[in-house]
Design an enzyme around this catalytic site. Structure first.
Site, PDB file in Angstrom:
ATOM      1  N   LYS A  61       0.800  -1.233   0.000  1.00  0.00           N
ATOM      2  CA  LYS A  61       0.000   0.000   0.000  1.00  0.00           C
ATOM      3  C   LYS A  61       0.835   1.287   0.000  1.00  0.00           C
ATOM      4  O   LYS A  61       0.402   2.308  -0.527  1.00  0.00           O
ATOM      5  CB  LYS A  61      -0.949   0.023   1.210  1.00  0.00           C
ATOM      6  CG  LYS A  61      -2.152  -0.880   1.060  1.00  0.00           C
ATOM      7  CD  LYS A  61      -3.071  -0.709   2.266  1.00  0.00           C
ATOM      8  CE  LYS A  61      -4.337  -1.512   2.114  1.00  0.00           C
ATOM      9  NZ  LYS A  61      -5.296  -1.236   3.205  1.00  0.00           N
ATOM     10  N   ASP A  63     -10.122   3.399   2.202  1.00  0.00           N
ATOM     11  CA  ASP A  63     -10.336   2.712   3.487  1.00  0.00           C
ATOM     12  C   ASP A  63     -11.125   3.563   4.493  1.00  0.00           C
ATOM     13  O   ASP A  63     -12.098   3.102   5.086  1.00  0.00           O
ATOM     14  CB  ASP A  63      -8.990   2.319   4.119  1.00  0.00           C
ATOM     15  CG  ASP A  63      -8.415   1.049   3.508  1.00  0.00           C
ATOM     16  OD1 ASP A  63      -9.186   0.234   2.969  1.00  0.00           O
ATOM     17  OD2 ASP A  63      -7.182   0.879   3.577  1.00  0.00           O
ATOM     18  N   GLY A  66     -16.547  -5.090  11.453  1.00  0.00           N
ATOM     19  CA  GLY A  66     -15.523  -4.633  10.503  1.00  0.00           C
ATOM     20  C   GLY A  66     -15.801  -4.947   9.038  1.00  0.00           C
ATOM     21  O   GLY A  66     -15.190  -4.342   8.159  1.00  0.00           O
TER      22      GLY A  66
HETATM   23  P1  NAP Z   1      -0.907  -1.560  11.874  1.00  0.00           P
HETATM   24  O1  NAP Z   1      -0.537  -0.504  10.903  1.00  0.00           O
HETATM   25  O2  NAP Z   1       0.052  -2.673  12.169  1.00  0.00           O
HETATM   26  O3  NAP Z   1      -1.306  -0.808  13.259  1.00  0.00           O
HETATM   27  C1  NAP Z   1      -1.766  -1.533  14.354  1.00  0.00           C
HETATM   28  C2  NAP Z   1      -1.973  -0.626  15.563  1.00  0.00           C
HETATM   29  O4  NAP Z   1      -2.315  -1.477  16.654  1.00  0.00           O
HETATM   30  C3  NAP Z   1      -0.732   0.131  16.021  1.00  0.00           C
HETATM   31  O5  NAP Z   1      -1.135   1.285  16.721  1.00  0.00           O
HETATM   32  C4  NAP Z   1      -0.060  -0.865  16.965  1.00  0.00           C
HETATM   33  O6  NAP Z   1       0.772  -0.272  17.931  1.00  0.00           O
HETATM   34  C5  NAP Z   1      -1.275  -1.432  17.654  1.00  0.00           C
HETATM   35  N1  NAP Z   1      -0.993  -2.768  18.166  1.00  0.00           N
HETATM   36  C6  NAP Z   1      -0.594  -3.854  17.463  1.00  0.00           C
HETATM   37  N2  NAP Z   1      -0.419  -4.901  18.287  1.00  0.00           N
HETATM   38  C7  NAP Z   1      -0.694  -4.457  19.538  1.00  0.00           C
HETATM   39  C8  NAP Z   1      -0.669  -5.072  20.829  1.00  0.00           C
HETATM   40  N3  NAP Z   1      -0.352  -6.347  20.997  1.00  0.00           N
HETATM   41  N4  NAP Z   1      -1.010  -4.300  21.891  1.00  0.00           N
HETATM   42  C9  NAP Z   1      -1.333  -3.009  21.739  1.00  0.00           C
HETATM   43  N5  NAP Z   1      -1.363  -2.365  20.538  1.00  0.00           N
HETATM   44  C10 NAP Z   1      -1.051  -3.093  19.459  1.00  0.00           C
HETATM   45  O7  NAP Z   1      -2.250  -2.300  11.438  1.00  0.00           O
HETATM   46  P2  NAP Z   1      -3.467  -1.632  10.631  1.00  0.00           P
HETATM   47  O8  NAP Z   1      -3.252  -1.817   9.168  1.00  0.00           O
HETATM   48  O9  NAP Z   1      -3.690  -0.280  11.176  1.00  0.00           O
HETATM   49  O10 NAP Z   1      -4.674  -2.618  11.008  1.00  0.00           O
HETATM   50  C11 NAP Z   1      -5.267  -2.593  12.303  1.00  0.00           C
HETATM   51  C12 NAP Z   1      -6.486  -3.510  12.317  1.00  0.00           C
HETATM   52  O11 NAP Z   1      -7.484  -2.998  11.433  1.00  0.00           O
HETATM   53  C13 NAP Z   1      -6.186  -4.938  11.833  1.00  0.00           C
HETATM   54  O12 NAP Z   1      -6.888  -5.836  12.655  1.00  0.00           O
HETATM   55  C14 NAP Z   1      -6.743  -4.995  10.445  1.00  0.00           C
HETATM   56  O13 NAP Z   1      -7.195  -6.289  10.088  1.00  0.00           O
HETATM   57  C15 NAP Z   1      -7.931  -4.045  10.576  1.00  0.00           C
HETATM   58  N6  NAP Z   1      -8.306  -3.448   9.272  1.00  0.00           N
HETATM   59  C16 NAP Z   1      -9.574  -3.663   8.839  1.00  0.00           C
HETATM   60  C17 NAP Z   1      -9.979  -3.110   7.634  1.00  0.00           C
HETATM   61  C18 NAP Z   1     -11.392  -3.350   7.141  1.00  0.00           C
HETATM   62  O14 NAP Z   1     -11.657  -3.118   5.955  1.00  0.00           O
HETATM   63  N7  NAP Z   1     -12.308  -3.743   8.009  1.00  0.00           N
HETATM   64  C19 NAP Z   1      -9.077  -2.329   6.882  1.00  0.00           C
HETATM   65  C20 NAP Z   1      -7.777  -2.119   7.376  1.00  0.00           C
HETATM   66  C21 NAP Z   1      -7.408  -2.688   8.578  1.00  0.00           C
HETATM   67  P3  NAP Z   1       2.358  -0.144  17.696  1.00  0.00           P
HETATM   68  O15 NAP Z   1       2.526   0.884  16.599  1.00  0.00           O
HETATM   69  O16 NAP Z   1       2.871   0.283  19.014  1.00  0.00           O
HETATM   70  O17 NAP Z   1       2.840  -1.501  17.261  1.00  0.00           O
END
Ligand code: NAP
Length: 293
Positions: free
Chosen positions: A81, A117, A258
Site C-alpha cells: 500500500k 479505506d 468490521g
Molecule cells: P498496523 O498498521 O500494524 O497498526 C496496528 C496498531 O495497533 C498500532 O497502533 C499498533 O501499535 C497497535 N498494536 C498492534 N499490536 C498491539 C498489541 N499487541 N497491543 C497493543 N497495541 C497493538 O495495522 P493496521 O493496518 O492499522 O490494522 C489494524 C487492524 O485494522 C487490523 O486488525 C486490520 O485487520 C484491521 N483493518 C480492517 C480493515 C477493514 O476493511 N475492516 C481495513 C484495514 C485494517 P504499535 O505501533 O505500538 O505496534
C-alpha cells in the site's frame, strides 16, 4: 465437479470484458474477488476481478502491467500500500495525506492512486444509521488503518477525535498531522482517557487485538466510564463479533462490525473504476457469506 467457494459468482469473460486486479502478497484468502464479482454481476457490468500474487520485488513490473494489459484498475493490499505510490502517475490528495494507496484507476494509461479505506469506514457507519458529524470519537490504535480513519472522521466533520494507543508518542505523532484540528493523542493507560470516554459518541478499535487466532485479546477499555450511548466499532472482521464487541454488546451498546468497512472501501473503489453506484448491500452480503463459510 468441485463446487466454488462461498460467495463466488461464475463469471463469463469475453474480449470486451474489463479486468480489475488485486495486487497483494499473499492474496489466496482475499474475500475481495468474490465480493467484487458479485457486485459486477449484480450491476450487469462486463467486468471481472482477478487476484494477482505479487511479491515485493515484482511490484514495479506488476504496476507496469496494469498499463500494458489495459486493466481498468486494481486494488492494492498488504504489503504494497505504501511502496506502490512511487510507481503511479498521480496520487489523490486524500491518499497522499494518509500516505497509502489501496485503489488504482487506469485513466487511459495514466495510473491514479486513491485510498478508500477511511471513507469506507464512514460508509459502514452511515449504513448503520450512525451520525459522524459533530460526534466525539475515541480511536484505539495509531497504525495505518487508524491514519485512514482519522482523516475520514475529520472530513466527515467529527467534533473531536482522541487517538489512544499503547505508545502515547505514536498517538501524539498521528494527531500532530492535524494541527489546528480537534485531534489529540494519548497513551491509553492515561487517566485522562476515562474522561474522554464519558463524553464519547463513537469508540473504535483500530488495533489487531482480538483478530483470529488470538480471539481472547482486546484493547484495554474502562467500560464503566464509557458513555452509555456510545456506538462501539471494531475494524477487525475475523471474527465478526470480536471479544471487544461482545463486551460492548453485553453492556447494551450498538455495535458496528468490521466487514462493513471492507464492503465500504470496496464500494468506493467500484465507483472509481466503473463510474457507477456500487451495490453496497450485495457486497456486504457476499462478505458475510464468506465469513460464515
Ligand atoms: P498496523 O498498521 O500494524 O497498526 C496496528 C496498531 O495497533 C498500532 O497502533 C499498533 O501499535 C497497535 N498494536 C498492534 N499490536 C498491539 C498489541 N499487541 N497491543 C497493543 N497495541 C497493538 O495495522 P493496521 O493496518 O492499522 O490494522 C489494524 C487492524 O485494522 C487490523 O486488525 C486490520 O485487520 C484491521 N483493518 C480492517 C480493515 C477493514 O476493511 N475492516 C481495513 C484495514 C485494517 P504499535 O505501533 O505500538 O505496534
Amino acid at each position: 465437479m468441485a463446487r466454488p467457494p462461498a460467495g463466488v459468482v461464475p463469471v463469463s469473460v469475453s474480449g470486451a470484458t474489463r479486468v480489475v486486479g488485486l495486487l497483494g502478497w499473499p492474496v489466496e484468502h482475499s474475500m475481495s474477488p468474490a465480493m467484487h464479482n458479485a457486485a459486477f454481476a449484480n450491476a450487469g457490468l462486463d467486468y471481472t476481478y482477478v487476484p494477482f500474487p505479487v511479491s515485493p520485488e515484482n511490484l514495479p513490473q506488476a504496476v507496469a502491467a496494469i498499463r500494458a494489459l489495459g486493466l481498468a484498475g486494481a486494488n492494492v493490499t498488504i504489503p504494497h500500500k505504501v511502496a506502490v505510490m512511487q510507481y503511479l502517475d498521480d496520487i489523490d490528495e486524500g491518499a497522499r495525506k494518509i500516505g497509502a494507496v489501496n485503489t488504482i484507476v487506469n485513466n487511459q494509461g495514466r495510473l491514479v492512486g486513491y485510498n478508500t479505506d477511511g471513507q469506507g469506514f464512514i460508509q459502514s457507519l452511515v449504513e448503520q444509521g450512525v451520525r459522524v458529524t459533530d460526534s466525539k470519537v475515541v480511536l484505539l490504535g495509531a497504525g495505518g488503518a487508524a491514519r485512514a480513519v482519522v482523516d475520514a472522521l475529520l472530513s466527515a466533520r467529527a467534533a473531536f477525535v482522541t487517538i489512544a494507543a499503547r505508545s502515547g508518542d505514536k498517538a501524539r505523532d498521528l494527531a500532530g498531522n492535524y494541527s489546528g484540528a480537534d485531534v489529540s493523542g494519548i497513551d491509553w493507560q492515561h487517566d485522562r482517557l476515562s474522561r474522554q470516554l464519558t463524553e464519547c459518541d463513537i469508540l473504535i478499535n483500530a488495533t489487531p487485538l482480538g483478530m483470529s487466532p488470538e480471539v481472547d485479546l482486546m484493547p484495554p477499555v474502562n467500560w464503566s466510564a464509557l458513555c452509555s450511548k456510545s456506538v462501539v466499532c471494531d475494524l477487525i472482521y475475523n471474527p465478526l463479533i470480536t471479544r471487544f464487541l461482545q463486551q460492548a454488546q453485553a453492556r447494551g451498546h450498538q455495535i458496528v462490525t468490521g466487514e462493513g468497512m471492507l464492503a465500504g472501501q470496496g464500494a468506493l473503489a467500484f465507483q472509481l473504476w466503473t463510474k457507477r453506484r456500487a451495490p453496497y448491500e450485495v457486497m456486504a452480503a457476499s462478505l458475510l457469506d464468506q465469513l460464515k463459510a
